[in-house]
Motif scaffolding. Structure first.
Motif, PDB file in Angstrom:
ATOM      1  N   PRO A 101      44.160  40.812  37.359  1.00  0.00           N
ATOM      2  CA  PRO A 101      42.807  40.243  37.371  1.00  0.00           C
ATOM      3  C   PRO A 101      42.086  40.520  36.054  1.00  0.00           C
ATOM      4  O   PRO A 101      42.329  41.523  35.380  1.00  0.00           O
ATOM      5  N   THR A 102      41.199  39.614  35.687  1.00  0.00           N
ATOM      6  CA  THR A 102      40.409  39.749  34.457  1.00  0.00           C
ATOM      7  C   THR A 102      39.044  40.363  34.801  1.00  0.00           C
ATOM      8  O   THR A 102      38.240  39.742  35.506  1.00  0.00           O
ATOM      9  N   VAL A 103      38.810  41.587  34.322  1.00  0.00           N
ATOM     10  CA  VAL A 103      37.518  42.255  34.573  1.00  0.00           C
ATOM     11  C   VAL A 103      36.482  41.627  33.663  1.00  0.00           C
ATOM     12  O   VAL A 103      36.577  41.688  32.436  1.00  0.00           O
ATOM     13  N   GLU A 104      35.491  40.986  34.273  1.00  0.00           N
ATOM     14  CA  GLU A 104      34.500  40.243  33.507  1.00  0.00           C
ATOM     15  C   GLU A 104      33.182  40.998  33.343  1.00  0.00           C
ATOM     16  O   GLU A 104      32.411  40.704  32.427  1.00  0.00           O
ATOM     17  N   LYS A 105      32.884  41.965  34.203  1.00  0.00           N
ATOM     18  CA  LYS A 105      31.579  42.626  34.143  1.00  0.00           C
ATOM     19  C   LYS A 105      31.720  44.078  34.591  1.00  0.00           C
ATOM     20  O   LYS A 105      32.411  44.354  35.578  1.00  0.00           O
ATOM     21  N   VAL A 106      31.097  44.970  33.840  1.00  0.00           N
ATOM     22  CA  VAL A 106      31.096  46.396  34.164  1.00  0.00           C
ATOM     23  C   VAL A 106      29.647  46.879  34.132  1.00  0.00           C
ATOM     24  O   VAL A 106      28.965  46.764  33.106  1.00  0.00           O
ATOM     25  N   GLU A 107      29.169  47.403  35.249  1.00  0.00           N
ATOM     26  CA  GLU A 107      27.813  47.946  35.335  1.00  0.00           C
ATOM     27  C   GLU A 107      27.906  49.449  35.567  1.00  0.00           C
ATOM     28  O   GLU A 107      28.523  49.897  36.543  1.00  0.00           O
ATOM     29  N   LEU A 108      27.285  50.223  34.677  1.00  0.00           N
ATOM     30  CA  LEU A 108      27.413  51.670  34.705  1.00  0.00           C
ATOM     31  C   LEU A 108      26.107  52.346  35.101  1.00  0.00           C
ATOM     32  O   LEU A 108      25.021  51.914  34.709  1.00  0.00           O
ATOM     33  N   THR A 109      26.230  53.394  35.873  1.00  0.00           N
ATOM     34  CA  THR A 109      25.157  54.369  36.063  1.00  0.00           C
ATOM     35  C   THR A 109      25.761  55.731  35.761  1.00  0.00           C
ATOM     36  O   THR A 109      26.950  55.826  35.424  1.00  0.00           O
ATOM     37  N   PHE A 110      24.941  56.784  35.875  1.00  0.00           N
ATOM     38  CA  PHE A 110      25.462  58.104  35.508  1.00  0.00           C
ATOM     39  C   PHE A 110      26.537  58.577  36.480  1.00  0.00           C
ATOM     40  O   PHE A 110      27.356  59.423  36.128  1.00  0.00           O
ATOM     41  N   ASN A 111      26.564  58.058  37.732  1.00  0.00           N
ATOM     42  CA  ASN A 111      27.556  58.536  38.699  1.00  0.00           C
ATOM     43  C   ASN A 111      28.317  57.416  39.395  1.00  0.00           C
ATOM     44  O   ASN A 111      28.972  57.643  40.414  1.00  0.00           O
ATOM     45  N   ALA A 112      28.268  56.185  38.876  1.00  0.00           N
ATOM     46  CA  ALA A 112      28.974  55.068  39.522  1.00  0.00           C
ATOM     47  C   ALA A 112      29.250  53.980  38.498  1.00  0.00           C
ATOM     48  O   ALA A 112      28.577  53.882  37.462  1.00  0.00           O
ATOM     49  N   VAL A 113      30.267  53.169  38.816  1.00  0.00           N
ATOM     50  CA  VAL A 113      30.583  51.995  38.003  1.00  0.00           C
ATOM     51  C   VAL A 113      30.893  50.843  38.959  1.00  0.00           C
ATOM     52  O   VAL A 113      31.621  51.003  39.937  1.00  0.00           O
TER      53      VAL A 113
ATOM     54  N   SER B 298      33.402  43.822  38.328  1.00  0.00           N
ATOM     55  CA  SER B 298      33.503  42.435  38.816  1.00  0.00           C
ATOM     56  C   SER B 298      34.634  41.767  38.037  1.00  0.00           C
ATOM     57  O   SER B 298      34.710  41.883  36.812  1.00  0.00           O
ATOM     58  N   TRP B 299      35.527  41.061  38.767  1.00  0.00           N
ATOM     59  CA  TRP B 299      36.686  40.446  38.119  1.00  0.00           C
ATOM     60  C   TRP B 299      36.907  39.039  38.647  1.00  0.00           C
ATOM     61  O   TRP B 299      36.361  38.628  39.681  1.00  0.00           O
ATOM     62  N   ASP B 300      37.736  38.326  37.922  1.00  0.00           N
ATOM     63  CA  ASP B 300      38.104  36.960  38.307  1.00  0.00           C
ATOM     64  C   ASP B 300      39.619  36.902  38.456  1.00  0.00           C
ATOM     65  O   ASP B 300      40.347  37.531  37.667  1.00  0.00           O
ATOM     66  N   TYR B 301      40.081  36.166  39.461  1.00  0.00           N
ATOM     67  CA  TYR B 301      41.526  36.045  39.673  1.00  0.00           C
ATOM     68  C   TYR B 301      41.799  34.727  40.380  1.00  0.00           C
ATOM     69  O   TYR B 301      41.218  34.434  41.425  1.00  0.00           O
ATOM     70  N   HIS B 302      42.701  33.914  39.790  1.00  0.00           N
ATOM     71  CA  HIS B 302      43.068  32.634  40.392  1.00  0.00           C
ATOM     72  C   HIS B 302      44.260  32.850  41.313  1.00  0.00           C
ATOM     73  O   HIS B 302      45.309  33.338  40.883  1.00  0.00           O
TER      74      HIS B 302
ATOM     75  N   PRO C 278      41.153  39.397  49.711  1.00  0.00           N
ATOM     76  CA  PRO C 278      41.423  38.812  48.385  1.00  0.00           C
ATOM     77  C   PRO C 278      40.266  38.000  47.833  1.00  0.00           C
ATOM     78  O   PRO C 278      40.232  37.723  46.630  1.00  0.00           O
ATOM     79  N   GLU C 279      39.313  37.615  48.685  1.00  0.00           N
ATOM     80  CA  GLU C 279      38.155  36.851  48.206  1.00  0.00           C
ATOM     81  C   GLU C 279      37.066  37.763  47.644  1.00  0.00           C
ATOM     82  O   GLU C 279      36.146  37.297  46.985  1.00  0.00           O
ATOM     83  N   GLU C 280      37.141  39.057  47.932  1.00  0.00           N
ATOM     84  CA  GLU C 280      36.149  40.010  47.439  1.00  0.00           C
ATOM     85  C   GLU C 280      36.585  40.489  46.060  1.00  0.00           C
ATOM     86  O   GLU C 280      37.638  41.129  45.914  1.00  0.00           O
ATOM     87  N   LYS C 281      35.756  40.210  45.041  1.00  0.00           N
ATOM     88  CA  LYS C 281      36.159  40.476  43.663  1.00  0.00           C
ATOM     89  C   LYS C 281      35.143  41.344  42.935  1.00  0.00           C
ATOM     90  O   LYS C 281      34.892  41.178  41.746  1.00  0.00           O
ATOM     91  N   THR C 282      34.556  42.276  43.667  1.00  0.00           N
ATOM     92  CA  THR C 282      33.666  43.260  43.057  1.00  0.00           C
ATOM     93  C   THR C 282      33.782  44.551  43.844  1.00  0.00           C
ATOM     94  O   THR C 282      34.018  44.545  45.061  1.00  0.00           O
ATOM     95  N   TYR C 283      33.640  45.678  43.142  1.00  0.00           N
ATOM     96  CA  TYR C 283      33.763  46.973  43.819  1.00  0.00           C
ATOM     97  C   TYR C 283      33.001  48.016  43.005  1.00  0.00           C
ATOM     98  O   TYR C 283      32.985  47.977  41.771  1.00  0.00           O
ATOM     99  N   THR C 284      32.383  48.963  43.729  1.00  0.00           N
ATOM    100  CA  THR C 284      31.632  50.046  43.101  1.00  0.00           C
ATOM    101  C   THR C 284      32.337  51.360  43.369  1.00  0.00           C
ATOM    102  O   THR C 284      32.562  51.729  44.533  1.00  0.00           O
TER     103      THR C 284
END
Length: 601
Positions: A415-427, A430-434, A480-486
């Motif tokens: 999968p291609t990771v398109e977005k990374v959101e950072l905090t001090f204790n979490a990341v 978000s990715w895209d995958y065909h 497989p439809e869920e493409k974001t995780y914290t």
């Protein structure tokens, strides 16, 4: 050394006049002067005067042999003597020549045949000897059948072989033995190749179609193949395709193809059509195979056609591969007299080579494993789509769709990771995958995280050990439809490596590339530090700097009454207290509120 006793000594005749004896010569004695003598004895031991010796020329290679003319004698007592200067050895054979007949091989074979029978003839040299013959017939598939014959004429013999296949090549040969006192078979005759005659093709063609909607009508691609029971029964074969409208009985159209073709495309309008295909050889046509194409109002294999008709598209159901192939099952319906499954054996080819199989009305499952005619097996990691049709009165309707793999393989790419959101204790990733054109059904994703300098042990994760024994934290997303995780519970101001992998029923590929992130400082801790340390310190410094002002504002000095100017009058005491005389006080203002108050004053 002395000679060996002749081994395997035996005698036989082909015509009861010439007798031939053979034997194994034994080892070399390394001496000259070996002699072989043949002694003919009369049947009776008392008739010694008829005893005689017959010379013959011995020839030896692998075996020694000698032949001579016995005339009318029937009982023979034959002795062979082998001698050299160191000794001699003998072997004896007593026999009736009628029991030692070894016929000559049959010759000059010829035949007469129809489409299913062959009458084979042959000649023999053993006049006056009753023979029993065996005929070997080799089928086209290599199978051998044996037939017996005792039909002997003066100059030739014959046998009729029946239940043969039309226009099929057979190979036959004959050998014979004595019928009354069998000794051994003759040598085989030369093989004779025979082909039965042509006849009308038997059986039917198995036909199928693929329908594609076009403007104003449909393109119908027709396919045909020979059923297992079909036989061409002729030298050359061709196919004739005929189509006509069902309703108005218009004039049929037809086209012919040579045997190298097994498909064609025709264009029809939206009416119902009757299509027939039959095979033809030099004799006649086979029974036609018929297919009815309904009016353009029902389900079609083409999704465009379904959309064009406004019908609901069937949902594809996933199926699994087994050791026997891809297992397909469907819900049986009693109204259909047969079922058809079609698929593309090479789905990536355009147009694909459409394959199909037919099943009876009582069948509701099958393992599809190869193309019946070409034995081309399915490949691992290739997705195959199956369509199940029910057929009644040569009309087929699409019932179900299936899709599956013989064997799933890991995904070809990550999968291609398109977005990374950072905090001090979490990341949050978000990715895209065909999901199309994959080597297996994507069942979900794995997110791997670990600090750079140490193994990972984050709360809520599972351990994943790499080949180098380093430990990652593993999180599983099963949708497989869920493409974001914290990922939570990270440490602030720490460098982490992470990767996102898709997985199928065949697993996932090894982790090769990581993405690196740095968590920021914990801003909440900074705020707390400001509140607990910096702010109080600042307040203390300000207070020290403005102490007098603060003291006057916050804690003013209370003046002593004794220092008040109000008491700076002439002293007049009444007892111990000073008393102010009004005459000594010059007021700035005098106000009398009421007469009562004035009176009191």
């Amino acid at each position: 050394e002395p000679p060996d006793t002749p081994n395997d000594f035996s005698c036989q005749t082909q015509d009861m006049r010439i007798v031939t004896c053979t034997w194994s010569p034994g080892g070399d004695t390394y001496l000259y002067g070996q002699k072989c003598l043949f002694l003919f004895l009369p049947p009776s031991p008392f008739d010694r005067f008829s005893q005689k010796t017959a010379p013959c020329t011995v020839s030896c290679s692998e075996q020694c042999s000698c032949s001579w003319d016995i005339g009318q004698q029937r009982i023979c007592n034959i002795t062979v003597t082998v001698e050299n200067p160191l000794g001699k050895k003998t072997a004896m054979d007593i026999f009736d020549v009628t029991h030692r007949i070894y016929p000559a091989a049959p010759f000059q074979l010829w035949e007469e045949c129809t489409d299913t029978e062959i009458t084979l003839y042959w000649k023999h040299r053993n006049k006056g000897i009753e023979l029993f013959c065996e005929i070997e017939v080799r089928q086209p598939d290599g199978e051998v059948e044996l037939h017996n014959s005792s039909d002997m004429h003066l100059d030739y013999a014959s046998i009729t072989l029946g239940r043969l296949q039309p226009y099929t090549e057979y190979t036959a040969r004959v050998h014979c033995g004595a019928a009354k006192h069998f000794w051994r078979w003759s040598e085989w005759s030369k093989a004779q190749t025979i082909r039965t005659k042509e006849v009308t093709p038997s059986g039917k063609l198995d036909i199928w179609r693929e329908i594609t909607p076009v403007l104003g009508g449909r393109n119908v691609t027709l396919f045909w193949k020979q059923e297992p029971s079909f036989r061409a029964n002729g030298r050359s074969i061709s196919y004739e395709v005929t189509w006509e409208k069902v309703e108005d009985g218009s004039k049929p159209e037809s086209i012919s193809f040579s045997s190298v073709y097994n498909s064609t495309r025709i264009s029809i309008d939206n009416h119902s059509y009757r299509i027939s295909i039959k095979a033809k050889n030099n004799v006649n046509y086979s029974v036609p195979s018929v297919l009815i194409i309904p009016r353009a109002t029902g389900n079609s294999r083409s999704t465009l056609f379904c959309s064009f008709l406004g019908t609901e598209e069937l949902k594809e159901e996933q199926v699994d591969g087994t050791d026997d192939g891809i297992f397909i099952s469907w819900g049986p319906r009693h109204i259909y007299d047969s079922y058809i499954i079609d698929w593309c054996n090479y789905p990536m080819l355009q147009p694909c080579d459409l394959q199909w199989r037919r099943f009876g009305p009582n069948t509701s499952s099958a393992a599809i494993n190869s193309v019946p005619l070409f034995s081309s097996c399915f490949c691992s990691g290739v997705r195959y789509n199956f369509h199940i049709y029910g057929s009644v009165a040569n009309r087929a309707s699409l019932l179900e769709k299936k899709t599956g793999y013989l064997r799933e393989l890991p995904p070809r790419c990550d999968p291609t990771v398109e977005k990374v959101e950072l905090t001090f204790n979490a990341v949050t990733l978000s990715w895209d995958y065909h999901l199309t054109n994959e080597s297996g059904f994507v069942r979900g994703y794995h997110v791997y995280v670990s600090p750079i300098q140490e193994d990972c042990s984050l709360k809520g994760s599972k351990k994943h050990v790499l080949p180098d024994d380093s430990v990652l934290c593993k999180y599983t997303i099963e949708n497989p439809e869920e493409k974001t995780y914290t990922v939570k519970h990270l440490l602030p101001n720490t460098k982490y490596k992470l990767a996102v992998k898709a997985y199928t029923g065949g697993g996932e590929t090894a982790i090769v590339n990581f993405r690196y992130i740095d968590t920021p400082f914990n801003s909440n801790m900074l705020y707390l530090l400001v509140l607990l340390v910096i702010v109080p310190s600042l307040v203390a410094a300000i207070c020290r700097w403005k102490m007098k002002w603060v003291k006057e504002c916050c804690c003013p000095v209370i003046p002593s009454p004794n220092r008040s100017k109000a008491l700076s009058f002439k002293e007049f005491k009444i007892g111990s207290e000073k008393v102010l005389k009004i005459s000594d006080c010059i007021p700035d203002m005098l106000a009398v509120d009421t007469k009562t108050e004035a009176h009191k004053l």
